[in-house]
Design an enzyme around this catalytic site. Structure first.
Site, PDB file in Angstrom:
ATOM      1  N   ASP A 249       0.682  -1.058  -0.025  1.00  0.00           N
ATOM      2  CA  ASP A 249       0.107   0.008  -0.138  1.00  0.00           C
ATOM      3  C   ASP A 249       0.959   1.087   0.281  1.00  0.00           C
ATOM      4  OD1 ASP A 249       0.123   1.319   3.005  1.00  0.00           O
ATOM      5  OD2 ASP A 249       0.325  -1.147   3.038  1.00  0.00           O
ATOM      6  N   SER A 250       0.633   2.203  -0.589  1.00  0.00           N
ATOM      7  CA  SER A 250       1.161   3.476  -0.804  1.00  0.00           C
ATOM      8  C   SER A 250       2.391   3.491  -1.215  1.00  0.00           C
ATOM      9  CB  SER A 250       0.884   4.382   0.676  1.00  0.00           C
ATOM     10  OG  SER A 250       1.190   5.490   0.570  1.00  0.00           O
ATOM     11  N   ALA A 251       3.639   3.922  -0.182  1.00  0.00           N
ATOM     12  CA  ALA A 251       4.799   3.686  -0.766  1.00  0.00           C
ATOM     13  C   ALA A 251       5.108   2.300  -0.946  1.00  0.00           C
ATOM     14  CB  ALA A 251       5.751   4.276   0.391  1.00  0.00           C
ATOM     15  N   ILE A 277      -2.109  -1.011  -3.575  1.00  0.00           N
ATOM     16  CA  ILE A 277      -3.236  -0.324  -3.163  1.00  0.00           C
ATOM     17  C   ILE A 277      -2.778   0.837  -2.939  1.00  0.00           C
ATOM     18  CG2 ILE A 277      -4.753  -0.315  -0.932  1.00  0.00           C
ATOM     19  CD1 ILE A 277      -3.909  -3.117  -0.674  1.00  0.00           C
ATOM     20  N   HIS A 555      -7.153   7.503   0.771  1.00  0.00           N
ATOM     21  CA  HIS A 555      -5.970   6.997   0.765  1.00  0.00           C
ATOM     22  C   HIS A 555      -5.721   5.739   1.510  1.00  0.00           C
ATOM     23  CE1 HIS A 555      -1.736   6.547  -0.597  1.00  0.00           C
ATOM     24  NE2 HIS A 555      -1.171   6.495   0.669  1.00  0.00           N
TER      25      HIS A 555
END
Length: 855
Positions: A249-251, A277, A555
């Site tokens: 997820d994200s980074a 994600i 987010h």
């Protein structure tokens, strides 16, 4: 006040009360107006959780990086019904991963872009902390073959019983590349392991800014190699790549994607699939949603900033200004921007191009505020504007890049301007008179693209992201949206929230992977990377992509596990993971994605794009707040897909001002703290010099040095515990003389406590092979270490909180554990409510059917 369970509670409590009041007020207003439009925030649980998470992240920006890292990297016990087995990815696997990255970069880019091949291999721990996770109810320990002549621990038995689980998920957690850990995400990963009825493996990769790019990429690549090519003494058997699915997820999602491109480029085996994600794939923030979706996302409005500390920012007192007018026509070439307080960088790149009369009025005039930056008409700077470059003089380029096809003049009439997208490498042959002019209409960081072509370009003098230096942000391994091609990858399942600031770049990413030729990278990226130029023509096979955008979600929607949207996402991710790891290659070639949920009124499971042979290339869907799927609108109606390649991966004026406003506020708020930080750095730096000097006097000798360098005989052995030279540890902090690491990297720093701990460990405890000797420790040093909270008398000092977990006896009342308990309880309530609604609907349908039958 540092980030702690108490400070978080104090900070969040007013948010909870305020949200409860505004939620009731908003619902009452909707009821009064007869507004029947459903929104995600209509659910009080999601409304509260959204604002709690947003408030916590904002709290983190008001504290130091180290404080936030320590809180989110505190070890939290796992629930008793799960099998969580801590392991450590060894240095052997780390070296394998390093060799692959060295091969990918090549010697020139290693020196020019990365700053060397040694510094990012330096680490404090003897490997990477990791965990195996599975649900105990899925294991069958009694069926495991056990060697009768050996005694096994309970953890070894559990790990051996995991071998029977077919699907393995390698999960890479997010956190902006600089916070978060396997502890913040463990409960989410446990849920994935439960859903896939398999096992998960997750790693505590090193975090920026102490260990900036490519350190995190190095670690996650090592984790994958550890799974498929484990050392001979590993507790698990090699796992076939076809049984592994990446997820992040994200980074973490961006690291998964970047890792895939490295493996693809080097001909290494790819996993069966990847789940991305809310991946953060554009660190230049060049897409519109970064500005338009601030109110509907949990990300702070000005990005990630922090209270000054000895670690971050690089220079908390920006005497020369954080942003300045560009001082020369040629842009600074990677890899070093003008770091405040370091004039050598300015001189090295610009001394030969500055005008002869530059001394009368500096052409690197610092500008301290947004107001000053917005007005430059009075400045007399001997520098061409973006409009005056030779490429514009010939009328051959449209700087604005707005609209498709032929550009138009001020009267709306067609002109002979070549559209920007046709200047990309995959759009035919276009003759460019001077490639250096690309820098003016495709300025790489630290230069900024001006809204008005007639303005003198701006130049950023600060590091604006924790993960990488400003001039590295447009590198394809930092911002993978700038990969020349995202083709030839394994199937991708990509999820985004419609309300998140990263929405546009995620949507563009998905379409770029599925249509490599239709979404090429800009010419400047091709010019600066030989590998990218090759990849643009080499990897042309579309990647099979399933894109889902969730209504009303922010987010990383999977954080809010109790919502219907997240529940649908978890189930969909699990079905995808099982599908790609448990089906044959021939079947997956034509059916890369499982049939999740038919769209009402349609005979097909989704809005699919097919190639000429009928194979699915891309599935494009939207998901409402109840987890119901519908078709995504045509590509022509999606703003993100109308951007030209020349507009992507460039820092724009509006984005710069947004960051600068927040940074100015932080500078005013923490002005006194910044001054104190600079004094502390000098104190720590003096201590570092003393440690190195004493080590030399006590026998420290490096490979290649003469024994004459030892100033004093080696002292007698004390009672301290001594270390050893490790064969698999290649480099240490004293081996970086010819390298240029990023200014935040503690491997080369001597002015932070964490850098001090790394230095001590390398000298006295776990030395690299470049050390010929381990110095002896005097008794007085052992005594002093006992009174130092950052040291230890009989073991190596604790390493950076960006790498080593914090251990505490308060784990069961830690904030992250409390949050998970609240979320789990809310989730159970929502699940019971959903089940009750389902039962009522079923009863109503049965009743309707009975009535119809009786008639």
């Amino acid at each position: 006040m540092t980030v702690s369970t108490f400070s978080a509670a104090v900070h969040i409590t007013p948010t909870v009360i305020k949200t409860l009041y505004t939620h009731g007020k908003r619902k009452a207003k909707k009821l009064k107006n007869g507004d029947e439009k459903e929104e995600a925030t209509d659910d009080i649980f999601f409304d509260e959780a959204f604002h709690i998470v947003k408030s916590f992240i904002l709290l983190g920006t008001k504290n130091t990086v180290e404080s936030l890292q320590a809180f989110t990297n505190t070890h939290v016990p796992a629930p008793p019904w799960t099998a969580v087995i801590p392991v450590r990815v060894p240095l052997h696997s780390c070296n394998q991963a390093a060799d692959l990255l060295i091969q990918w970069f090549g010697p020139e880019d290693l020196k020019r872009v990365v700053g060397g091949e040694r510094w990012w291999q330096v680490r404090g721990l003897d490997g990477i902390d990791a965990e195996w996770i599975a649900e105990k109810s899925h294991l069958r320990p009694e069926s495991v073959h056990i060697d009768a002549g050996r005694r096994y621990s309970e953890e070894e038995r559990l790990l051996m019983s995991m071998e029977q689980l077919e699907t393995t998920m390698l999960y890479i957690h997010g956190g902006g590349y600089y916070w978060g850990s396997i502890n913040t995400h463990r409960y989410q990963i446990i849920k994935y392991a439960h859903k896939i009825r398999g096992r998960a493996f997750t790693v505590n990769y090193r975090k920026a800014p102490q260990y900036p790019w490519p350190c995190p990429l190095h670690d996650v690549l090592a984790a994958y190699l550890y799974l498929i090519q484990p050392p001979h003494d590993a507790a698990h058997k090699p796992i076939p790549p076809s049984k592994i699915v990446f997820a992040g997820d994200s980074a973490g999602g961006a690291l998964c994607l970047t890792m895939l491109t490295v493996l693809r480029d080097l001909g290494q085996p790819l996993p069966a699939g990847a789940v991305l994600i809310s991946p953060w794939v554009d660190l230049t923030h060049s897409f519109p949603s970064i500005r338009t979706n601030t109110a509907t996302d949990i990300i702070p409005p000005h990005g990630f900033m922090n209270k000054p500390s000895v670690l971050w920012p690089v220079d908390p007192i920006e005497g020369g200004g954080r942003v300045a007018r560009a001082h020369s026509d040629p842009l600074l070439k990677p890899c070093r921007a003008d770091i405040p307080g370091s004039d050598k960088h300015v001189t090295r790149h610009t001394a030969q191009v500055l005008p002869t009369d530059a001394g009368k009025k500096s052409d690197s005039t610092p500008v301290g505020s947004k107001h000053q930056l917005s007005s430059n008409s009075a400045l007399s700077i001997p520098l061409k504007s973006q409009k005056k470059s030779s490429f514009f003089d010939g009328g051959k380029c449209d700087l604005t890049g707005r609209g498709h096809g032929r550009s138009r003049d001020q009267n709306g009439n067609g002109s002979n301007t070549i559209p920007m997208d046709e200047l990309a490498v995959n759009r035919g042959s276009v003759s460019i008179p001077n490639l250096d002019d690309i820098d003016f209409w495709q300025p790489n960081p630290p230069k900024v693209l001006m809204k008005n072509p007639g303005d003198v370009p701006l130049e950023i003098r600060s590091q604006i992201q924790h993960y990488a230096m400003t001039e590295q942000l447009s590198h394809p391994l930092v911002s993978p949206i700038l990969q020349a091609s995202l083709g030839n990858l394994c199937p991708l399942y990509i999820l985004a929230g419609d309300g998140e600031v990263l929405r546009d770049e995620i949507i563009y990413l998905a379409h770029k992977a599925a249509n490599p030729a239709e979404y090429p990278v800009r010419e400047g990226v091709i010019r600066d990377g030989l590998r990218q130029k090759e990849n643009a023509h080499k990897f042309c096979t579309p990647t099979k992509v399933h894109l889902q955008v969730y209504d009303g979600m922010c987010h990383v929607l999977t954080v809010f596990t109790f919502t219907s949207s997240a529940d649908y996402a978890y189930n969909s991710i699990a079905e995808f993971a099982k599908h790609v790891t448990q089906r044959s290659a021939e079947y997956l070639d034509r059916n890369p994605f499982p049939v999740l949920q038919p769209i009402p009124g349609s005979d097909v499971p989704s809005c699919a794009m097919n190639d000429r042979s009928g194979d699915i290339l891309m599935i494009r869907e939207r998901v409402d707040i109840h987890g119901r799927v519908r078709f995504m609108e045509p590509k022509e109606d999606i703003t993100a897909l109308q951007l030209r390649p020349s507009e992507i991966g460039i820092i724009k004026e509006e984005t710069l001002f947004k960051w600068l406003e927040g940074q100015e506020e932080w500078d005013r708020r923490f002005k006194y703290c910044a001054t104190k930080v600079m004094k502390n750095r000098k104190t720590i730096e003096a201590k570092s010099k003393s440690i190195i000097k004493k080590a030399r006097q006590r026998g420290l000798s490096l490979v290649g040095e003469s024994d004459d360098l030892v100033e004093m005989p080696i002292v007698g052995r004390s009672n301290a515990v001594y270390g050893a030279i490790q064969e698999d540890r290649r480099w240490g902090p004293l081996d970086l003389v010819d390298e240029e690491p990023p200014p935040t990297a503690i491997a080369a720093r001597r002015d932070t406590r964490e850098a001090l701990a790394l230095l001590k460990k390398s000298i006295y405890h776990t030395a690299p092979t470049t050390h010929k000797t381990i110095p002896r420790v005097k008794t007085v040093d052992v005594v002093l270490a006992a009174f130092d909270p950052n040291d230890a008398p009989f073991r190596h000092p604790r390493q950076s909180v960006s790498e080593q977990q914090v251990r505490t006896g308060m784990g069961y009342i830690h904030g992250m554990r409390i949050w998970q308990s609240i979320v789990s309880r809310s989730g159970r309530k929502v699940a019971v409510k959903a089940a009750e609604n389902t039962r009522r609907v079923g009863d109503a349908l049965m009743e309707t059917g009975d009535k119809a039958a009786s008639k």
